[in-house]
Scaffold this motif. Structure first.
Motif, short mmCIF file in Angstrom:
data_model
loop_
_atom_site.label_atom_id
_atom_site.label_comp_id
_atom_site.label_asym_id
_atom_site.label_seq_id
_atom_site.Cartn_x
_atom_site.Cartn_y
_atom_site.Cartn_z
N GLN B 26 -23.45 -49.31 -26.60
CA GLN B 26 -23.61 -48.38 -27.71
C GLN B 26 -23.44 -46.92 -27.30
N VAL B 27 -23.97 -46.54 -26.15
CA VAL B 27 -23.89 -45.12 -25.76
C VAL B 27 -22.44 -44.72 -25.55
N VAL B 30 -20.63 -44.64 -28.93
CA VAL B 30 -20.97 -43.49 -29.76
C VAL B 30 -20.35 -42.22 -29.17
N ARG B 31 -20.37 -42.10 -27.86
CA ARG B 31 -19.75 -40.91 -27.25
C ARG B 31 -18.25 -40.89 -27.49
#
Lengths: 747, 183
Positions: B26-27, B30-31
């Motif tokens: 997810q990180v 999202v980035r």
């Protein structure tokens, strides 16, 4: 080094904007939980067992949908046609504070009311980002409903929603409306996930219904004939088939025939697998939501199923294999004692390690945890349990249940009032276990397409398939000399095709002879006299003279400009500017750079019209590329048709006589090339090779052949293969070039 | 549980499999979306929807492939589509000057102070704002996700030529914008 510097810069920028502790799982889980019971059933079959039980207890008095006249409506699903179908008289739109809600369609049958609507232009900052405060939609009073003069209002049977950030679209199903009610109001209390009071609320959209016109497309739903029924004694049964625009919906049931004594089939434990005659897995989607609503719930121990086979061009027959089902043993129960102490606290954990027996299997109650609504109990067993129901005396209700892995599961007890303390007896009932098996049915379509779905005739067969390609390789015939012209191509400049820094534009005959490198430039275009190549590279657009090799930059073009295409008379070059994503034309000497029009889209240039008065181009729209033609004199734009799931610039080719188009489309997760008239009519599937990629079609100068570029996906790092295919008689000539795209052909 | 097991569980409709994949990707997702959309809320929405789409489409996913590029490709595509639906974000710019990108990078390489690195990052971020969504996407794919042109071509189903042009145009444009901001 510069790559690292750039990467580091982007990483630091991203890190500043997005913290490491970002956690989207609560929102994602909430979205999955918010689906209707039927959708939840398909997404988490084993966890939804208790939901299925709940449905069993609450639905009543509806007859099962067998033997009625059923039809399939695209976008709506299966409907009962025994009484006249009604539709929305016209779409209804409302806009408040910039937000627009449109009810695009309603279909009313004797068993359900399907409402299709879309919400657009939602400001993101007004939506909840925190699952602790989920925003509108989580409470019953916030749910969309249908209001009529009748009381009570039609029951909400669930909905499907697809969102894209600034909007979402919904297919909402309600119970059937009486035939005499032709008006209703769709009430949307608030925008999904909106923060309270920040966006317009209490939307009311008036709907008026009229009889469906006779010409409305309704595909037949076929009741399975005795010859198609499976072997007697099998619990897996196929009952109905509907042909859809995407494939086929198969509908059936699974009962408890042959299961262990006491077992009542509830749902699939693992999802079925569909395979074709070659053993290849076939893609399918869940179709429960497209079903006609059951008139009465199936008997206990039987569950319905519905799947949509994606695509129609399969190696038949197809086999549906079920390897495990979840079955409830309602006659089995157990109990154990639990002492929560005199003052249990939320979050408190008790290690229990008590052993009980369920369905003759040992089960260990491992621990209990106090939650905000009651207690969660964790279990362990060598047998595969999906879940159980737990009660703890008066005031308790079974909560959710589910497994962590095949040997561990948990169950929740909830309380309406205060959560009790002290010693309590916990009653375990309705254990649901996985039962392994190998049930299967075979099926193949037996009817031809309806008028709403076209099927290639013998005269329009798919020319390039895996089988025909292999046959062409096995019976290799070189390209005839009269077709061995000079191509302008883009690909590897040497035999080291894996060296992607050494790609460019060059001339070559189909048999790889007479090779001449032009440039490292991309998207080359051959002038009509065959003497020049325009291409994009470096500072903008460039022209190379083939004979001398001399090159020059076209003045008044920049590195934003790309995809040059010579006009039929060689006087102009059309191109796309990356600055404003618009179409331009320019003289080869750089003069008279002119924007074609402010088309407000992400245009993709395809070609000039044969008379040079217009340009064919594509615009990205939802679901594909809209093919259009613009008149350069008047500026008038004509929409031709929409190519579904189209890829990029190089996959559309207008025939030399300007009457046909060959294009790549991606449908049902497979690449294909189609040929059609310019308005999209008389389209035929020309090339499809299963999971292999086919694309970049290019016409021969006489318009009788198409070059197709093939990318095998069987093994990594394989070069492209090239096929020359006759559009009339499907003759295939493999030829030894391997390039990314063909951009010109000199006879 | 490893990724293969997570995907297998997800194919069986087990949300536990999805939890594993969300936690792992997810990180980065999202980035990635943020670098293209430049909007945190939008980036989170896109990634949330992408995970939900992955949940629905996982049965068609070839388990022998790596999940990350397959998933991030859908995030990149969704981000570009989202930006294309929005009002035009691209500003018309002047023609880029002649200086080499390598020269610029060398000049930055020689800078030691922290504050000048941050200034460079700010320049990159400002310049990225002025790229079209697709140009931004290829820069993110090439430099942030470190995909090769071949991987970018494979994941998008495009010809290498398409990828090369997109990357070249984006790099040229970025170079020109950086040069102007230097003055």
């Amino acid at each position: 080094m510069k790559n690292d510097r750039m990467k580091n810069a982007l990483e630091n920028i991203a890190r500043r904007g997005i913290p490491e502790n970002t956690n989207l799982m609560p929102r994602i889980a909430a979205q999955l939980e918010r689906k209707s019971p039927m959708t939840t059933l398909r997404s988490r079959p084993f966890v939804a067992i208790l939901i299925a039980i709940f449905i069993l207890l609450t639905l009543s008095g509806v007859a099962y949908a067998i033997g009625r006249s059923l039809g399939y409506i695209p976008g709506v699903g299966i409907v009962d046609q025994s009484t006249p179908i009604r539709i929305l008289a016209e779409p209804v739109t409302q806009t408040r504070d910039g937000i627009t809600i449109t009810v695009s369609g309603v279909v009313l049958s004797s068993s359900k009311t399907v409402v299709l609507y879309k919400v657009e232009n939602i400001p993101q900052e007004k939506l909840s980002q925190d699952m602790a405060f989920p925003g509108c939609g989580s409470k019953p009073e916030e749910h969309t409903f249908l209001k009529t003069v009748e009381d009570p209002m039609p029951r909400d049977l669930g909905y499907e929603m697809n969102g894209w950030g600034a909007g979402y679209e919904v297919r909402h199903i309600f119970a059937a409306l009486p035939a005499e009610i032709n008006d209703a109001v769709l009430v949307i209390p608030c925008i999904e996930r909106s923060l309270s009071g920040t966006l317009p609320e209490n939307w009311e959209l008036p709907l008026h219904f009229i009889p469906a016109p006779p010409e409305m497309s309704v595909a037949p739903v076929i009741e399975v004939t005795p010859s198609q029924e499976p072997v007697e004694g099998s619990p897996l049964k196929l009952e109905k088939i509907a042909e859809t625009e995407k494939g086929y919906i198969l509908v059936g049931t699974f009962d408890s025939t042959g299961l262990p004594q006491g077992a009542q089939a509830m749902d699939f434990s693992t999802f079925p697998i569909f395979t074709d005659a070659n053993g290849q897995e076939v893609i399918y989607d869940f179709a429960n939501f497209q079903l006609d609503q059951p008139a009465e719930f199936p008997p206990i121990g039987t569950f319905p199923w519905a799947f949509e086979i994606i695509g129609k061009d399969h190696a038949y027959p197809l086999t549906m294999t079920v390897s495990a089902v979840a079955a409830q043993y309602s006659g089995s129960s157990a109990s154990f004692e639990f002492d929560a102490g005199s003052n249990p606290q939320e979050g408190q954990v008790w290690d229990l390690n008590q052993d009980v027996e369920l369905v003759r299997f040992p089960v260990r109650v491992v621990k209990a945890t106090h939650t905000v609504e009651g207690y969660v109990f964790n279990f362990e067993s060598s047998a595969f349990f999906h879940g159980v129901s737990l009660t703890m005396g008066e005031g308790s209700l079974p909560g959710g249940t589910g497994m962590d892995d095949p040997n561990h599961f948990k169950a929740v007890v909830r309380f309406n009032g205060a959560i009790p303390s002290g010693k309590m007896e916990v009653l375990i009932t309705n254990p649901v276990m996985a039962i392994s098996g190998n049930w299967n049915i075979q099926w193949q379509p037996e009817i031809s397409s309806t008028e709403s779905v076209s099927t290639p005739t013998t005269a329009d067969q798919t020319c390039l398939t895996r089988d025909s390609w292999q046959a062409a390789l096995d019976n290799y015939q070189p390209v005839p000399p009269e077709l061995n012209g000079r191509l302008l191509v883009y690909g590897a400049l040497s035999d080291d095709w894996l060296n992607y820094d050494n790609y460019g534009s060059f001339m070559s005959r189909l048999d790889r002879s007479d090779k001449q490198i032009i440039s490292q430039g991309v998207f080359p275009s051959l002038s009509p006299d065959g003497k020049f190549v325009a291409f994009a590279w470096g500072e903008g657009l460039n022209v190379a003279e083939i004979a001398s090799g001399a090159q020059f930059h076209i003045p008044n073009t920049t590195s934003d400009d790309n995809f040059p295409v010579w006009s039929p008379n060689g006087a102009k070059i059309a191109f796309i500017s990356g600055t404003d994503l618009n179409l331009y034309i320019i003289n080869p000497d750089g003069s008279e750079r002119t924007r074609v029009a402010d088309l407000n889209g992400d245009e993709q240039l395809i070609d000039w019209t044969n008379d040079g008065t217009g340009l064919f181009y594509g615009v990205s729209v939802e679901g594909g590329i809209s093919l259009r033609k613009i008149d350069l004199v008047s500026g008038a734009v004509a929409e031709l048709f929409t190519i579904p799931q189209h890829r990029t610039y190089e996959d559309v080719a207008i025939s030399p006589d300007g009457t046909r188009i060959a294009y790549h489309a991606r449908e049902n997760l497979q690449d294909a090339i189609y040929i059609s008239k310019l308005d999209g009519s008389e389209h035929r599937l020309f090339a499809q090779m299963g999971t292999w990629i086919v694309g970049a079609p290019f016409w021969s100068p006489d318009g009788n052949w198409l070059i197709v570029i093939i990318r095998s996906t069987d093994l990594p790092d394989r070069p492209t293969e090239m096929a020359l295919v006759n559009v009339n008689d499907c003759r295939i000539h493999p030829f030894p070039l391997s390039v990314e795209m063909v951009r010109g052909w000199m006879p | 549980m490893d990724e293969k097991q997570a995907i297998q569980r997800l194919k069986q409709g087990d949300i536990g499999g999805l939890e594993f994949l969300v936690a792992r990707y997810q990180v980065k997702a999202v980035r990635t979306a943020y670098l293209i959309t430049r909007d945190l809320g939008l980036a989170e929405d896109i990634v949330q929807d992408s995970f939900l789409q992955a949940f629905r489409a996982i049965r068609g996913f070839d388990s022998t492939r790596a999940f990350e590029p397959w998933f991030l490709r859908s995030v990149v595509n969704a981000s570009v589509k989202m930006m294309q639906r929005s009002a035009r974000q691209v500003e018309a710019g002047d023609d880029a000057d002649e200086s080499l990108f390598a020269e610029l990078a060398l000049r930055v390489e020689s800078v030691e102070e922290q504050v000048e690195s941050i200034e460079f990052e700010d320049q990159i971020w400002d310049a990225m704002q002025k790229l079209s969504p697709r140009q931004r996407a290829v820069i993110v794919q090439r430099y942030f996700l470190e995909m090769s042109e071949k991987e970018m071509a494979e994941e998008t189903g495009s010809a290498v030529g398409t990828v090369k042009w997109m990357l070249n145009a984006a790099r040229e444009r970025l170079r020109g914008l950086l040069e102007r901001s230097e003055r």
